[in-house]
Design an enzyme around this catalytic site. Sequence first.
Site, mmCIF file in Angstrom:
data_model
loop_
_atom_site.group_PDB
_atom_site.id
_atom_site.type_symbol
_atom_site.label_atom_id
_atom_site.label_comp_id
_atom_site.label_asym_id
_atom_site.label_seq_id
_atom_site.Cartn_x
_atom_site.Cartn_y
_atom_site.Cartn_z
ATOM 1 N N THR A 132 0.785 -1.242 0.000
ATOM 2 C CA THR A 132 0.000 0.000 0.000
ATOM 3 C C THR A 132 0.816 1.290 0.000
ATOM 4 O O THR A 132 0.258 2.376 -0.087
ATOM 5 C CB THR A 132 -1.053 0.086 1.142
ATOM 6 O OG1 THR A 132 -0.480 0.587 2.328
ATOM 7 C CG2 THR A 132 -1.766 -1.242 1.360
ATOM 8 N N ASP A 133 2.156 1.197 0.074
ATOM 9 C CA ASP A 133 2.983 2.410 -0.036
ATOM 10 C C ASP A 133 4.215 2.130 -0.890
ATOM 11 O O ASP A 133 5.304 2.631 -0.623
ATOM 12 C CB ASP A 133 3.394 2.899 1.357
ATOM 13 C CG ASP A 133 3.852 4.360 1.345
ATOM 14 O OD1 ASP A 133 3.435 5.112 0.438
ATOM 15 O OD2 ASP A 133 4.623 4.753 2.236
ATOM 16 N N CYS A 134 4.013 1.316 -1.935
ATOM 17 C CA CYS A 134 5.135 0.894 -2.780
ATOM 18 C C CYS A 134 5.379 1.918 -3.890
ATOM 19 O O CYS A 134 5.042 1.699 -5.043
ATOM 20 C CB CYS A 134 4.869 -0.490 -3.375
ATOM 21 S SG CYS A 134 6.310 -1.183 -4.204
#
Length: 294
Positions: free
Chosen positions: A190-192
Amino acid sequence: MRTALRWCGEEAARPWLAGLPEAAAEFLARWELEPERLVLPGGALSLTFLVRRADGTPATLKLGFVDRYTAHEADALSIWDGRGAVRLLEAEPARGALLLERLQPDVSLRSLPEDRAMLEAVEVLRRLWVPAPEGSPIDLVAERAGYWTESMPRRFAELGEPCPKALLDEAVSLCTELAGSQEQTVVLHTDCHHGNVLAGERAKWLAIDPRPMLGEPAFDLGPLVRDRLMTVVAETRPQAVVRRRVTWLANSLDLDVERVRGWALVQALALGLWCLSVHDSTGEDLLSVAEWLA
């Protein structure tokens, strides 16, 4: 420090900041670590040291702020066990203390041209999308979507309607529709974005700093759609850039283009409204991304 205070609030951030020196000393001693240097910048909500273990092995000590987004970082890293992500060596999740394998902290996908960076990021995500073990405590995308359907209209009103009402209505509708029609559930980062994929030794590129959730892969592409945001905003036709990214990412991973677009829109609006609520000017650009995706 200012970022932590603004994002997390004085009541939560000040005790965490004040306790960092003691926490660093405690975990360096407990895990028998020799500090080499502080990683700067080490993250807006974490303190990161390059260290050596008792046997001389290089490693990284991360002391992070624990909230609902980061609480299950160690769970996700344990599930991946080095597959596509940094390997977890020791952890005390409740304190935000993680001992990680040493990567190259100064070499991320941001060092590559955008097209090449996107190719590498896609390959990292392919390895991360694995089924979660039964009973995993990691939050569900559907639960986060439920929160957003309440928080987006509330923040929209509190901020004096900073974007068209039709955009908010579309985001809320998409949030409900997409959350209720997911056909696959895997572990998501979710924060790649490009800055969260570092060069490694045992693998060319490995993801760090997950804010994991369980849900469909299309949800995980929002950060890549809006990556290098300042560069995108400066483009002559920024709308074309983000829409081209949506199509390319969806096709590269054999995902539905409209689901990728929808989740990217929802995330951009939810994050944009939150940023404005904590006086982060990035919020205006994020609302623009949401409009370009509408």
